[in-house]
Enzyme design. Structure first.
Site, PDB file in Angstrom:
ATOM      1  N   HIS A 116      62.694 -29.368  54.814  1.00 54.02           N
ATOM      2  CA  HIS A 116      61.575 -28.502  55.187  1.00 54.02           C
ATOM      3  C   HIS A 116      61.925 -27.030  55.066  1.00 54.02           C
ATOM      4  O   HIS A 116      63.084 -26.664  54.936  1.00 54.02           O
ATOM      5  CB  HIS A 116      61.069 -28.820  56.597  1.00 54.02           C
ATOM      6  CG  HIS A 116      61.962 -28.393  57.711  1.00 54.02           C
ATOM      7  ND1 HIS A 116      62.955 -29.190  58.221  1.00 54.02           N
ATOM      8  CD2 HIS A 116      62.004 -27.247  58.442  1.00 54.02           C
ATOM      9  CE1 HIS A 116      63.568 -28.562  59.215  1.00 54.02           C
ATOM     10  NE2 HIS A 116      63.023 -27.372  59.361  1.00 54.02           N
TER      11      HIS A 116
ATOM     12  N   GLU B 185      57.276 -26.401  58.312  1.00 50.75           N
ATOM     13  CA  GLU B 185      57.345 -26.160  59.750  1.00 50.75           C
ATOM     14  C   GLU B 185      56.690 -24.816  60.040  1.00 50.75           C
ATOM     15  O   GLU B 185      57.094 -23.790  59.499  1.00 50.75           O
ATOM     16  CB  GLU B 185      58.800 -26.140  60.214  1.00 50.75           C
ATOM     17  CG  GLU B 185      58.973 -25.781  61.675  1.00 50.75           C
ATOM     18  CD  GLU B 185      60.440 -25.604  62.061  1.00 50.75           C
ATOM     19  OE1 GLU B 185      60.678 -24.980  63.112  1.00 50.75           O
ATOM     20  OE2 GLU B 185      61.333 -26.064  61.327  1.00 50.75           O
TER      21      GLU B 185
ATOM     22  N   HIS C  12      57.517 -17.454  48.136  1.00 42.80           N
ATOM     23  CA  HIS C  12      56.335 -18.294  48.300  1.00 42.80           C
ATOM     24  C   HIS C  12      56.729 -19.751  48.461  1.00 42.80           C
ATOM     25  O   HIS C  12      57.867 -20.124  48.202  1.00 42.80           O
ATOM     26  CB  HIS C  12      55.394 -18.151  47.092  1.00 42.80           C
ATOM     27  CG  HIS C  12      56.003 -18.607  45.800  1.00 42.80           C
ATOM     28  ND1 HIS C  12      56.724 -17.767  44.980  1.00 42.80           N
ATOM     29  CD2 HIS C  12      56.026 -19.827  45.196  1.00 42.80           C
ATOM     30  CE1 HIS C  12      57.150 -18.436  43.924  1.00 42.80           C
ATOM     31  NE2 HIS C  12      56.741 -19.696  44.021  1.00 42.80           N
TER      32      HIS C  12
ATOM     33  N   GLU D 170      51.805 -20.753  45.858  1.00 43.85           N
ATOM     34  CA  GLU D 170      51.582 -20.918  44.432  1.00 43.85           C
ATOM     35  C   GLU D 170      50.906 -22.259  44.190  1.00 43.85           C
ATOM     36  O   GLU D 170      51.296 -23.273  44.766  1.00 43.85           O
ATOM     37  CB  GLU D 170      52.911 -20.851  43.679  1.00 43.85           C
ATOM     38  CG  GLU D 170      52.761 -20.904  42.180  1.00 43.85           C
ATOM     39  CD  GLU D 170      54.070 -20.771  41.438  1.00 43.85           C
ATOM     40  OE1 GLU D 170      54.026 -20.569  40.216  1.00 43.85           O
ATOM     41  OE2 GLU D 170      55.154 -20.865  42.072  1.00 43.85           O
TER      42      GLU D 170
END
Length: 160
Positions: A14, A77, A106, A152
């Site tokens: 994550h 998260e 990003h 994106e």
């Protein structure tokens, strides 16, 4: 360098971003992007929200979502530091794309059809940083989440 025995089990699990108002951010990531809320962990001065896409083709129970949180890849998260949502002096977080704080760029999501996804985002009032017709890279887009983080939008196959 090929993966070794020592790294064979490693996965990218994550990434974490801080958000000002979890209600607004959760609505964006769940309703606009279609992510599922896997779990919520509340602490005295902050709360963690874990989200991911469900590609299993079936609904997961709360227990299955909780158990999968650290066993899967591609989890987002959201960290909410309590009080930021109602603090009139809170200036927001650095998105990583401007000074000060330039560094993080990003996150990206893959879609079947970038143009159709962007039409949907447009109808839903999502703010764009770059539309597919802008700039040199015509097959991608960038949208902004409620905190100004760039997302994106890419097709499943993209020749760079």
């Amino acid at each position: 360098m090929p993966r070794t025995t020592e790294t064979a089990s490693f996965k990218f699990n994550h990434t974490m971003i801080r958000v000002k108002d979890p209600k607004v951010s959760l609505a964006f990531y769940q309703d606009i992007l279609g992510m599922d809320l896997l779990s919520v962990k509340e602490f005295s001065d902050f709360t963690l929200y874990f989200l991911a896409f469900n590609h299993d083709g079936r609904g997961l129970s709360a227990e299955e979502k909780e158990k999968s949180r650290f066993a899967r890849e591609g989890v987002l998260e959201l960290t909410h530091n309590h009080g930021t949502e109602s603090d009139p002096n809170f200036q927001g977080y650095a998105s990583g794309n401007t000074e000060p704080g330039k560094g993080f760029g990003h996150i990206a999501i893959t879609v079947d059809d970038v143009e159709k996804a962007c039409e949907r985002f447009e109808k839903l009032g999502v703010q764009f940083k770059k539309r597919p017709s802008d700039g040199k890279m015509r097959h991608i887009a960038f949208i902004l989440d409620p905190d100004g983080y760039w997302i994106e939008i890419v097709p499943g196959v993209l020749d760079l």
